[in-house]
Write a protein that holds these residues in place. Structure first.
Motif: not given
Length: 312
Positions: A271, A268-269, A168-170, A273, A150-151, A250, A264
């Motif tokens: 997300t 944006h963090t 990336a998987d938001p 990876t 996780y970012t 997502h 959405p």
């Protein structure tokens, strides 16, 4: 010549700390593990273990041998890989560890695609969260692991493995379609708009639970958590029944009931990876290389923008 299987038991004892844990790992009895370790001491003519009551610890010599075992296993694996590389065509069994929410969208189609393209290759899938998946990889129980980080938690790379970023998987907000923020024509949702709603989250001290809590606190509030669970499908079902707010990756929101929509968010963090982890030096082994190529190809196809209907 030292017995490699006994060396592996010593290595696993160094990693897991107890004979019972090693026995459970190898699906044998603790007495069988103890017997093999005693035989290893006989082979090496060295005291590798210290026994104090019911506790057992590695001596300095035992720790050195456990560390050297990794080099032995890596050399054997490299030799095996060279033999397989010479054949060119991927064959045999390929073992993959995969986290739960990627089983249906990633692992299932991967197995079908690989076995269709390579008739002599057989995929074996084990469900495992990233920490457990990396342990299986380092213990050489699987050849490849699908993992995530996780970012917004600044999770460091998984140690001891070679990681290849897949996508990336938001995280997205799952809302009832009658929610004011559910309008698909509006801009992404600021989490503060959801501050006064009841939430469903993963439990504390899980990656998803901590990532969502961190994002909410960064937005200036602590969510009122009504339900906690780790199953994304269950979260969706609870949201549909009670109208609670859910934030899930997502990838896990592909199939929603008609009463729910995915929107959405502005953060944006928030997300994760998704990565493919392999042991160092194994990415070019034919079966693993074929798997990496198929995963990347499938990801490229999913993320490619749709073509204009007016184009040829």
């Amino acid at each position: 010549m030292l017995d490699v299987r006994r060396l592996v038991l010593l290595r696993d004892l160094a990693a897991h700390g107890t004979v019972t844990a090693v026995a459970e790992l190898h699906r044998v009895t603790p007495s069988a593990v103890s017997q093999q370790l005693r035989l290893l001491e006989d082979e090496t003519r060295t005291r590798l273990l210290e026994r104090t009551g019911r506790s057992i610890h590695l001596t300095a010599a035992g720790r050195r041998l456990a560390e050297d075992t990794e080099n032995v296993l890596a050399a054997l694996e490299q030799a095996q890989n060279r033999l397989r590389t010479g054949t060119g065509e991927p064959t045999g069994a390929l073992h993959i560890a995969c986290f739960p929410s990627a089983l249906a969208p990633v692992a299932a189609p991967l197995g079908e695609a690989l076995e269709s393209a390579h008739r002599d290759l057989r995929l074996h899938i084990t469900e495992a969260e990233p920490g457990a998946a990396v342990r299986l990889l380092l213990e050489r129980r699987v050849d490849l692991a699908l993992v995530y980080r996780y970012t917004n938690l600044a999770t460091p790379p998984h140690p001891g493995v070679e990681a290849h970023t897949l996508r990336a998987d938001p995280l997205v907000a799952i809302l009832r379609t009658d929610h004011p923020a559910a309008d698909p024509g509006r801009s992404p949702i600021d989490l503060r708009e959801l501050a006064d709603t009841p939430w469903i989250t993963a439990p504390p001290r899980t990656a998803c639970g901590d990532a969502v809590l961190q994002a909410c606190r960064s937005a200036g509030f602590t969510p009122e958590v009504r339900h906690t669970c780790t199953d994304f499908s269950a979260m969706i079902a609870l949201a549909a029944g009670g109208g609670h707010t859910v934030l899930i990756p997502h990838m896990a929101a592909a199939h929603l009931p008609p009463t729910l929509t995915a929107r959405p968010v502005t953060d944006h963090t928030l997300t994760r990876t998704i990565e493919i982890a392999v042991r160092h030096g194994t990415a070019h082994e034919p079966a693993i290389a074929a798997c990496l190529n198929e995963l990347r190809t499938a990801t490229d196809e999913r993320t490619r923008p749709p073509s204009d209907p007016q184009d040829g």
